[in-house]
Design a protein around this motif. Structure first.
Motif, PDB file in Angstrom:
ATOM      1  N   MET A   1       9.922  -4.512  -8.850  1.00 38.81           N
ATOM      2  CA  MET A   1       8.657  -4.510  -9.545  1.00 38.81           C
ATOM      3  C   MET A   1       8.535  -3.787 -10.659  1.00 38.81           C
ATOM      4  SD  MET A   1       5.909  -2.786  -6.679  1.00 38.81           S
ATOM      5  CE  MET A   1       6.774  -1.649  -5.430  1.00 38.81           C
ATOM      6  N   ASN A   2       7.535  -4.453 -11.600  1.00 39.11           N
ATOM      7  CA  ASN A   2       7.192  -3.681 -13.022  1.00 39.11           C
ATOM      8  C   ASN A   2       6.568  -2.429 -12.676  1.00 39.11           C
ATOM      9  OD1 ASN A   2       4.442  -4.323 -12.731  1.00 39.11           O
ATOM     10  ND2 ASN A   2       4.895  -6.507 -12.752  1.00 39.11           N
ATOM     11  N   GLU A   3       6.421  -1.790 -14.103  1.00 38.57           N
ATOM     12  CA  GLU A   3       5.911  -0.658 -13.945  1.00 38.57           C
ATOM     13  C   GLU A   3       4.451  -0.643 -13.415  1.00 38.57           C
ATOM     14  OE1 GLU A   3       7.095   1.586 -17.496  1.00 38.57           O
ATOM     15  OE2 GLU A   3       5.591   3.146 -17.042  1.00 38.57           O
ATOM     16  N   VAL A   4       3.613  -1.519 -13.769  1.00 37.40           N
ATOM     17  CA  VAL A   4       2.192  -1.565 -13.598  1.00 37.40           C
ATOM     18  C   VAL A   4       2.025  -1.902 -11.934  1.00 37.40           C
ATOM     19  CG1 VAL A   4       0.161  -3.089 -13.695  1.00 37.40           C
ATOM     20  CG2 VAL A   4       1.460  -2.456 -15.872  1.00 37.40           C
ATOM     21  N   ALA A   5       2.842  -2.520 -11.417  1.00 40.92           N
ATOM     22  CA  ALA A   5       2.929  -3.145 -10.099  1.00 40.92           C
ATOM     23  C   ALA A   5       3.233  -1.729  -9.263  1.00 40.92           C
ATOM     24  CB  ALA A   5       3.769  -3.893  -9.695  1.00 40.92           C
ATOM     25  N   ASN A   6       4.048  -0.955  -9.784  1.00 37.65           N
ATOM     26  CA  ASN A   6       4.630   0.326  -9.119  1.00 37.65           C
ATOM     27  C   ASN A   6       3.584   1.362  -9.323  1.00 37.65           C
ATOM     28  OD1 ASN A   6       7.308   0.636  -8.121  1.00 37.65           O
ATOM     29  ND2 ASN A   6       8.330   0.404 -10.019  1.00 37.65           N
ATOM     30  N   ASN A   7       2.926   1.712 -10.378  1.00 43.23           N
ATOM     31  CA  ASN A   7       1.782   2.594 -10.621  1.00 43.23           C
ATOM     32  C   ASN A   7       0.650   2.223  -9.606  1.00 43.23           C
ATOM     33  OD1 ASN A   7       3.259   3.660 -12.707  1.00 43.23           O
ATOM     34  ND2 ASN A   7       2.143   2.728 -14.380  1.00 43.23           N
ATOM     35  N   LEU A   8       0.339   1.079  -9.505  1.00 39.88           N
ATOM     36  CA  LEU A   8      -0.835   0.672  -8.697  1.00 39.88           C
ATOM     37  C   LEU A   8      -0.376   0.812  -7.329  1.00 39.88           C
ATOM     38  CD1 LEU A   8      -3.439  -0.987  -8.925  1.00 39.88           C
ATOM     39  CD2 LEU A   8      -2.103  -3.163  -8.553  1.00 39.88           C
ATOM     40  N   LYS A   9       0.799   0.681  -6.869  1.00 35.03           N
ATOM     41  CA  LYS A   9       1.087   0.708  -5.396  1.00 35.03           C
ATOM     42  C   LYS A   9       0.917   2.280  -5.156  1.00 35.03           C
ATOM     43  CE  LYS A   9       4.419  -0.310  -1.691  1.00 35.03           C
ATOM     44  NZ  LYS A   9       4.257   1.118  -1.265  1.00 35.03           N
ATOM     45  N   SER A  10       1.500   3.083  -5.968  1.00 30.25           N
ATOM     46  CA  SER A  10       1.587   4.387  -5.420  1.00 30.25           C
ATOM     47  C   SER A  10       0.276   5.071  -5.703  1.00 30.25           C
ATOM     48  CB  SER A  10       2.609   5.360  -6.411  1.00 30.25           C
ATOM     49  OG  SER A  10       2.501   5.012  -7.801  1.00 30.25           O
ATOM     50  N   LEU A  11      -0.462   4.556  -6.589  1.00 30.36           N
ATOM     51  CA  LEU A  11      -2.086   5.154  -6.659  1.00 30.36           C
ATOM     52  C   LEU A  11      -2.781   4.593  -5.186  1.00 30.36           C
ATOM     53  CD1 LEU A  11      -4.511   6.186  -7.838  1.00 30.36           C
ATOM     54  CD2 LEU A  11      -4.978   4.060  -8.944  1.00 30.36           C
ATOM     55  N   LYS A  12      -2.567   3.367  -5.058  1.00 28.77           N
ATOM     56  CA  LYS A  12      -3.378   2.743  -3.619  1.00 28.77           C
ATOM     57  C   LYS A  12      -2.925   3.514  -2.615  1.00 28.77           C
ATOM     58  CE  LYS A  12      -4.862  -1.623  -3.828  1.00 28.77           C
ATOM     59  NZ  LYS A  12      -4.881  -3.401  -4.014  1.00 28.77           N
ATOM     60  N   ASP A  13      -1.489   3.902  -2.481  1.00 29.86           N
ATOM     61  CA  ASP A  13      -1.141   4.511  -1.298  1.00 29.86           C
ATOM     62  C   ASP A  13      -1.671   5.873  -1.188  1.00 29.86           C
ATOM     63  OD1 ASP A  13       0.523   2.524  -0.598  1.00 29.86           O
ATOM     64  OD2 ASP A  13       2.389   3.168  -1.128  1.00 29.86           O
ATOM     65  N   SER A  14      -2.311   6.368  -1.975  1.00 29.89           N
ATOM     66  CA  SER A  14      -2.582   7.810  -2.041  1.00 29.89           C
ATOM     67  C   SER A  14      -4.251   7.832  -1.784  1.00 29.89           C
ATOM     68  CB  SER A  14      -2.376   8.520  -3.351  1.00 29.89           C
ATOM     69  OG  SER A  14      -3.087   8.036  -4.239  1.00 29.89           O
ATOM     70  N   LEU A  15      -4.789   6.879  -1.809  1.00 30.51           N
ATOM     71  CA  LEU A  15      -6.310   6.553  -1.579  1.00 30.51           C
ATOM     72  C   LEU A  15      -6.828   6.416  -0.415  1.00 30.51           C
ATOM     73  CD1 LEU A  15      -7.337   4.227  -4.559  1.00 30.51           C
ATOM     74  CD2 LEU A  15      -7.258   6.760  -4.659  1.00 30.51           C
ATOM     75  N   PRO A  16      -7.898   7.252   0.058  1.00 32.31           N
ATOM     76  CA  PRO A  16      -8.454   6.809   1.308  1.00 32.31           C
ATOM     77  C   PRO A  16      -8.769   5.442   1.310  1.00 32.31           C
ATOM     78  CG  PRO A  16      -9.378   8.815   0.618  1.00 32.31           C
ATOM     79  CD  PRO A  16      -8.422   8.300  -0.616  1.00 32.31           C
ATOM     80  N   SER A  17      -8.959   4.978   2.690  1.00 28.77           N
ATOM     81  CA  SER A  17      -9.230   3.338   2.841  1.00 28.77           C
ATOM     82  C   SER A  17     -10.546   3.004   2.155  1.00 28.77           C
ATOM     83  CB  SER A  17      -8.841   2.934   4.229  1.00 28.77           C
ATOM     84  OG  SER A  17      -9.884   3.747   5.093  1.00 28.77           O
ATOM     85  N   ASP A  18     -11.558   3.873   2.292  1.00 24.36           N
ATOM     86  CA  ASP A  18     -12.936   3.737   1.917  1.00 24.36           C
ATOM     87  C   ASP A  18     -13.207   4.007   0.402  1.00 24.36           C
ATOM     88  OD1 ASP A  18     -12.675   6.214   1.914  1.00 24.36           O
ATOM     89  OD2 ASP A  18     -14.591   6.948   2.676  1.00 24.36           O
ATOM     90  N   VAL A  19     -12.303   4.286  -0.343  1.00 23.91           N
ATOM     91  CA  VAL A  19     -12.499   4.227  -1.811  1.00 23.91           C
ATOM     92  C   VAL A  19     -11.928   3.015  -2.408  1.00 23.91           C
ATOM     93  CG1 VAL A  19     -11.631   5.681  -3.867  1.00 23.91           C
ATOM     94  CG2 VAL A  19     -12.194   6.774  -1.647  1.00 23.91           C
ATOM     95  N   THR A  20     -13.060   2.454  -3.263  1.00 22.43           N
ATOM     96  CA  THR A  20     -12.705   1.116  -4.032  1.00 22.43           C
ATOM     97  C   THR A  20     -12.110   1.641  -5.333  1.00 22.43           C
ATOM     98  OG1 THR A  20     -14.537   0.233  -2.933  1.00 22.43           O
ATOM     99  CG2 THR A  20     -13.857  -0.879  -5.051  1.00 22.43           C
ATOM    100  N   LEU A  21     -11.185   0.958  -5.845  1.00 23.23           N
ATOM    101  CA  LEU A  21     -10.528   1.039  -6.891  1.00 23.23           C
ATOM    102  C   LEU A  21     -10.834   0.233  -8.065  1.00 23.23           C
ATOM    103  CD1 LEU A  21      -8.124   2.342  -8.766  1.00 23.23           C
ATOM    104  CD2 LEU A  21      -6.492   0.821  -7.680  1.00 23.23           C
ATOM    105  N   ILE A  22     -11.379   0.573  -9.076  1.00 26.50           N
ATOM    106  CA  ILE A  22     -11.615  -0.413 -10.133  1.00 26.50           C
ATOM    107  C   ILE A  22     -10.330  -0.384 -11.108  1.00 26.50           C
ATOM    108  CG2 ILE A  22     -13.210  -0.961 -11.860  1.00 26.50           C
ATOM    109  CD1 ILE A  22     -14.540  -0.410  -9.165  1.00 26.50           C
ATOM    110  N   ALA A  23      -9.625  -0.974 -11.431  1.00 25.75           N
ATOM    111  CA  ALA A  23      -8.541  -1.069 -12.505  1.00 25.75           C
ATOM    112  C   ALA A  23      -9.304  -1.247 -13.795  1.00 25.75           C
ATOM    113  CB  ALA A  23      -7.468  -2.072 -12.094  1.00 25.75           C
ATOM    114  N   VAL A  24      -9.275  -0.142 -14.679  1.00 27.37           N
ATOM    115  CA  VAL A  24      -9.888  -0.550 -15.960  1.00 27.37           C
ATOM    116  C   VAL A  24      -8.822  -0.830 -16.885  1.00 27.37           C
ATOM    117  CG1 VAL A  24     -11.000   0.868 -17.878  1.00 27.37           C
ATOM    118  CG2 VAL A  24     -11.429   1.634 -15.342  1.00 27.37           C
TER     119      VAL A  24
END
Ligand SMILES: *Cc1c(COP(=O)(O)O)cnc(C)c1O
Length: 221
Positions: A1-24
């Motif tokens: 995985m590239n760094e962006v994909a890695n960062n995205l995965k660890s962020l998403k894994d930490s979020l409650p399921s009802d929180v929408t992530l806007i990638a800025v």
């Protein structure tokens, strides 16, 4: 995985399921944005109209594009055909222009009212009482091509967690107040890379995160 994909995965894994992530994705090149897209992200945010339209044209059409930065009335027409959610409505006048341009495109555009919660003068947004005035106004009821689906706010840029927390609380209280009498008001957009955890603790269900996903921003690029 590239760094962006890695960062995205660890962020998403930490979020409650009802929180929408806007990638800025502001300031990041389309190739970098594509790394997040290929990792499954479909919701992206930009703060400038020109960059938003350029990225819309360059990138896949199933992306939901959010405008998160200050919007001038004369630029609404460029984003009206495709924008998914505008986070930065700061006056009834701007809302009327969005309505006019949305009507030309046969669309209903979802919008958030930006609330001024920070102590800094520089941050845009309406006062809590202006928000209530707009939401209760007969002018708003006449606008058939916009829908207010929530509120957005930015906390003061400071290390003082207590202050940030209290600004988020102010916004959450207003959100609870206005959403209790209006079932269309569902989105509470608050929290960025540095303060999204605090924001979620205080009730955010939409976070706008850039540098934590894409890396340090190079503004001269
Ligand atoms: C740039 C920006 C963000 C994201 O900032 P990061 O610190 O990179 O997460 C969020 N909201 C708005 C309005 C922005 O302009």
């Amino acid at each position: 995985m590239n760094e962006v994909a890695n960062n995205l995965k660890s962020l998403k894994d930490s979020l409650p399921s009802d929180v929408t992530l806007i990638a800025v994705s502001k300031t990041y090149a389309p190739e970098i944005v594509m790394q997040a897209y290929e990792a499954g992200q479909r919701v992206f945010g930009e703060n400038k109209v020109q960059e938003l339209t350029a990225k819309y044209e360059a990138l896949p059409k199933d992306i939901q594009w959010h405008l998160i930065g200050h919007l001038q009335s004369n630029k609404v027409k460029y984003i009206a055909p495709f924008v998914h959610l505008i986070h930065s409505i700061d006056s009834l006048k701007l809302l009327q222009e969005v309505n006019k341009q949305a009507a030309k495109c046969n669309r209903v555009i979802d919008c958030l009212l930006q609330v001024h919660i920070a102590q800094e003068e520089s941050k845009f947004g309406m006062s809590p009482s202006d928000v209530k005035t707009v939401l209760g106004s007969k002018e708003l009821k006449e606008l058939k091509n916009v829908k207010i689906t929530g509120l957005m706010g930015m906390a003061t840029f400071t290390d003082n967690q207590q202050q940030v927390r209290s600004e988020f609380k102010t916004l959450k209280d207003l959100f609870d107040d206005v959403s209790s009498s209006n079932p269309e008001i569902k989105n509470l957009s608050m929290g960025m890379s540095d303060d999204h955890r605090l924001a979620i603790e205080e009730g955010s269900n939409m976070i706008r995160v850039g540098s934590l996903i894409f890396g340090k921003r190079n503004y001269s690029a």
